[in-house]
Write an enzyme that holds these catalytic residues in place. Structure first.
Site, PDB file in Angstrom:
ATOM      1  N   ASP A  80     -29.717  14.152 -48.216  1.00  0.00           N
ATOM      2  CA  ASP A  80     -29.193  12.665 -47.770  1.00  0.00           C
ATOM      3  C   ASP A  80     -30.386  11.804 -47.408  1.00  0.00           C
ATOM      4  O   ASP A  80     -31.566  12.301 -47.327  1.00  0.00           O
ATOM      5  CB  ASP A  80     -28.379  12.794 -46.356  1.00  0.00           C
ATOM      6  CG  ASP A  80     -27.606  11.690 -45.975  1.00  0.00           C
ATOM      7  OD1 ASP A  80     -27.449  10.727 -46.877  1.00  0.00           O
ATOM      8  OD2 ASP A  80     -26.906  11.717 -45.153  1.00  0.00           O
ATOM      9  N   LYS A  81     -30.140  10.598 -47.284  1.00  0.00           N
ATOM     10  CA  LYS A  81     -31.233   9.498 -46.938  1.00  0.00           C
ATOM     11  C   LYS A  81     -30.735   8.722 -45.738  1.00  0.00           C
ATOM     12  O   LYS A  81     -29.317   8.603 -45.491  1.00  0.00           O
ATOM     13  CB  LYS A  81     -31.542   8.761 -48.139  1.00  0.00           C
ATOM     14  CG  LYS A  81     -31.991   7.441 -47.764  1.00  0.00           C
ATOM     15  CD  LYS A  81     -31.028   6.283 -47.779  1.00  0.00           C
ATOM     16  CE  LYS A  81     -31.800   4.821 -47.181  1.00  0.00           C
ATOM     17  NZ  LYS A  81     -30.762   3.803 -46.955  1.00  0.00           N
ATOM     18  N   HIS A  82     -31.333   8.230 -44.736  1.00  0.00           N
ATOM     19  CA  HIS A  82     -30.747   7.367 -43.785  1.00  0.00           C
ATOM     20  C   HIS A  82     -31.896   6.330 -43.603  1.00  0.00           C
ATOM     21  O   HIS A  82     -33.100   6.385 -43.518  1.00  0.00           O
ATOM     22  CB  HIS A  82     -30.674   8.140 -42.612  1.00  0.00           C
ATOM     23  CG  HIS A  82     -30.006   7.542 -41.447  1.00  0.00           C
ATOM     24  ND1 HIS A  82     -28.573   7.093 -41.288  1.00  0.00           N
ATOM     25  CD2 HIS A  82     -30.317   6.566 -40.550  1.00  0.00           C
ATOM     26  CE1 HIS A  82     -28.386   6.473 -40.225  1.00  0.00           C
ATOM     27  NE2 HIS A  82     -29.321   6.129 -39.695  1.00  0.00           N
ATOM     28  N   SER A  83     -31.228   4.887 -43.165  1.00  0.00           N
ATOM     29  CA  SER A  83     -32.134   4.096 -42.798  1.00  0.00           C
ATOM     30  C   SER A  83     -32.040   3.442 -41.351  1.00  0.00           C
ATOM     31  O   SER A  83     -30.624   3.645 -40.823  1.00  0.00           O
ATOM     32  CB  SER A  83     -31.604   2.678 -43.821  1.00  0.00           C
ATOM     33  OG  SER A  83     -32.164   1.437 -43.349  1.00  0.00           O
ATOM     34  N   THR A 120     -23.277   0.160 -43.258  1.00  0.00           N
ATOM     35  CA  THR A 120     -22.916   0.870 -44.536  1.00  0.00           C
ATOM     36  C   THR A 120     -21.261   0.940 -44.695  1.00  0.00           C
ATOM     37  O   THR A 120     -20.631   0.518 -45.628  1.00  0.00           O
ATOM     38  CB  THR A 120     -23.454   1.895 -45.122  1.00  0.00           C
ATOM     39  OG1 THR A 120     -25.016   1.939 -45.237  1.00  0.00           O
ATOM     40  CG2 THR A 120     -22.769   2.740 -46.368  1.00  0.00           C
ATOM     41  N   ARG A 168     -24.493   1.530 -27.259  1.00  0.00           N
ATOM     42  CA  ARG A 168     -25.522   0.941 -27.671  1.00  0.00           C
ATOM     43  C   ARG A 168     -25.731  -0.408 -28.256  1.00  0.00           C
ATOM     44  O   ARG A 168     -26.552  -1.442 -28.048  1.00  0.00           O
ATOM     45  CB  ARG A 168     -26.752   1.960 -28.467  1.00  0.00           C
ATOM     46  CG  ARG A 168     -26.969   3.218 -27.764  1.00  0.00           C
ATOM     47  CD  ARG A 168     -27.385   4.106 -28.906  1.00  0.00           C
ATOM     48  NE  ARG A 168     -28.605   3.678 -29.609  1.00  0.00           N
ATOM     49  CZ  ARG A 168     -28.715   3.964 -30.903  1.00  0.00           C
ATOM     50  NH1 ARG A 168     -28.098   4.713 -31.294  1.00  0.00           N
ATOM     51  NH2 ARG A 168     -29.854   3.256 -31.616  1.00  0.00           N
ATOM     52  N   SER A 183     -29.415   9.730 -32.488  1.00  0.00           N
ATOM     53  CA  SER A 183     -28.410   9.272 -33.207  1.00  0.00           C
ATOM     54  C   SER A 183     -28.387   9.666 -34.795  1.00  0.00           C
ATOM     55  O   SER A 183     -27.352  10.077 -35.215  1.00  0.00           O
ATOM     56  CB  SER A 183     -28.200   7.943 -33.006  1.00  0.00           C
ATOM     57  OG  SER A 183     -27.207   7.471 -33.713  1.00  0.00           O
ATOM     58  N   LYS A 187     -25.976  13.667 -36.684  1.00  0.00           N
ATOM     59  CA  LYS A 187     -25.196  13.367 -37.841  1.00  0.00           C
ATOM     60  C   LYS A 187     -25.880  14.197 -38.730  1.00  0.00           C
ATOM     61  O   LYS A 187     -25.054  14.842 -39.554  1.00  0.00           O
ATOM     62  CB  LYS A 187     -24.951  11.932 -38.009  1.00  0.00           C
ATOM     63  CG  LYS A 187     -24.274  10.991 -37.000  1.00  0.00           C
ATOM     64  CD  LYS A 187     -23.890   9.684 -37.572  1.00  0.00           C
ATOM     65  CE  LYS A 187     -24.838   8.696 -37.478  1.00  0.00           C
ATOM     66  NZ  LYS A 187     -25.620   8.271 -36.188  1.00  0.00           N
ATOM     67  N   LYS A 188     -27.000  13.958 -39.159  1.00  0.00           N
ATOM     68  CA  LYS A 188     -27.531  14.736 -40.405  1.00  0.00           C
ATOM     69  C   LYS A 188     -27.568  16.206 -40.080  1.00  0.00           C
ATOM     70  O   LYS A 188     -27.231  17.111 -41.011  1.00  0.00           O
ATOM     71  CB  LYS A 188     -28.898  14.071 -40.629  1.00  0.00           C
ATOM     72  CG  LYS A 188     -29.203  12.987 -40.763  1.00  0.00           C
ATOM     73  CD  LYS A 188     -28.181  12.414 -41.810  1.00  0.00           C
ATOM     74  CE  LYS A 188     -28.228  10.714 -42.357  1.00  0.00           C
ATOM     75  NZ  LYS A 188     -27.124  10.358 -43.025  1.00  0.00           N
TER      76      LYS A 188
END
Length: 435
Positions: A80-83, A120, A168, A183, A187-188
């Site tokens: 996966d990827k996250h920004s 997203t 937040r 955070s 999730k990951k």
């Protein structure tokens, strides 16, 4: 466990032990804390910070507040990827199907907009029928059969983060390194990943405007994730202007569909998407080198395979099967579209990317309160990149608004967010570093 005592101790700068953190997060997940207590805890962390041990404890407690996903029957690497969030950042929407087309399984748990940044999930909700919170069985089925699924947190996946995330957003505690780290990674970890690549934004449109702070955040994320058993790296990318030429929800979804279909390429966006695809493929062992990986990603795009993966994902999650071919049939358009003229002739030298994100919120495309409804139609498109030569009166963007008055206000605000100079500015690399 007395919540106010834990809040007080953190407010006073004391280090919390893992047991207290677990108790506080368990109470949060169970709904035993008020929004005031959650906001006070977040603000105390914002001011006093957390040690690495506290961040690890917070991340694990949030990951363990619900179910952990299992992928034993899928014979692809789970990646996966996250920004960390930006303006005009719709990379995930293209990246997940590209990575899946190249042989990865991508169970992407995404979020809504935070502060001035787009989310997203908000973009995906512009697709009629798309289910952002499918049950666990459907989520698993889509990942297995389509190769990727982009969804939101369900009630059973890191539920503590879901409530903290919303608070937040409206308490000015988004830009806290410990809270961002926990955070993202909770999730990951709950998603059962084997590898993860992180996009840490830096610039006036990022939560980390300072390069040094962005590097600290990237290091925190990478160290905590690797320490928890997920092979992780981070790219630091520029957010001193919108990444895509659109900022909003439906407008960014159109940008994604055109990108996957080969109808357009946006230079900065193209660079970032391919760089992350390459990093994911190398990190997962699918490709031996970044050059080989980038070639695979380009082939997935040019062959149409990535578009096919995206279309299948959308269809399996309840959206229209012909979304890529017929976006205007399914994505609502704002009733008013108004060009934004350049105030003078010259070069687009700088912009306030954060201000552009705030302008999207002012149009109705973002939230001021967790319960706010979003107008998915509104935003900006056809944003010209910095370094473009313009003449006075030439459009530098197109406003999409619900009414004429809103369009006028947004156009005036957007023009103020850009600085035009007589001299051509130096270009800034979109990828600033690797951690």
């Amino acid at each position: 466990m007395i919540p106010q005592e834990i809040i007080r101790r953190k407010r006073d700068g004391n280090e919390l032990d893992a047991a207290d953190i677990r108790s506080f997060i368990a109470a949060l997940a169970a709904g035993r804390l008020s929004e005031g207590q959650i906001g006070a805890f977040a603000m105390a962390v914002w001011f006093k910070g957390m040690s690495r041990a506290e961040i690890v404890a917070l991340t694990l407690a949030m990951a363990d507040s619900g179910d952990r996903l299992q992928w034993a029957d899928i014979d692809r690497p789970i990646a996966d990827k996250h920004s960390t969030g930006g303006v005009g950042d719709n990379v995930s929407l293209m990246l997940a199907p590209i990575a899946a087309a190249c042989g990865l399984a991508v169970p992407m748990i995404s979020g809504r907009g935070l502060g001035h940044t787009g989310g997203t999930l908000d973009k995906l909700e512009s697709i009629p029928g798309y289910r952002i919170t499918p049950d666990a069985d459907l989520f698993h089925k889509v990942v297995k059969e389509a190769g990727c699924a982009i969804i939101g947190q369900t009630g059973t996946l890191a539920p503590a983060d879901g409530r903290l995330y919303a608070v937040r957003d409206v308490t000015a505690t988004v830009d806290s390194i410990p809270l961002i780290t926990a955070s993202i990674l909770s999730k990951k970890l709950a998603a059962g990943l084997e590898t993860l690549v992180l996009d840490v934004k830096v610039g006036n449109g990022a939560f980390m405007a300072d390069r040094g702070q962005a590097e600290i955040l990237a290091q925190s994320l990478v160290e905590v994730a690797n320490g928890a058993g997920v092979k992780t790296s981070a790219l630091i990318t520029d957010m001193n202007q919108p990444l895509a030429d659109s900022a909003g929800n439906a407008v960014e979804m159109r940008n994604c569909l055109d990108f996957l279909a080969g109808r357009k390429r946006d230079t900065r966006l193209d660079i970032v998407v391919l760089a992350f695809a390459a990093e994911m493929l190398v990190k997962s062992g699918i490709a031996a080198s970044p050059d080989e990986a980038e070639g695979m990603a380009r082939q997935a795009l040019s062959s149409g395979k990535a578009a096919e993966v995206f279309a299948r994902m959308v269809s399996m999650l309840g959206g229209p099967s012909d979304l890529i071919e017929n976006p205007d049939r399914h994505l609502a358009r704002a009733p008013v579209e108004k060009p934004v003229p350049a105030a003078r002739s010259g070069w687009l030298a700088a912009c306030d990317a954060r201000g552009i994100g705030v302008s999207v919120i002012d149009l109705g495309g973002g939230r001021r309160h967790p319960s706010d409804r979003i107008d998915h139609r509104v935003g900006f498109s056809e944003l010209l990149p910095l370094g473009t030569r313009v003449t006075a009166g030439e459009p530098i963007a197109l406003v999409h608004a619900a009414d004429e008055a809103a369009a006028e206000r947004a156009a005036a605000a957007l023009a103020m967010h850009y600085r035009i100079t007589d001299d051509k500015p130096e270009t800034t690399p979109v990828i600033a570093g690797l951690v």
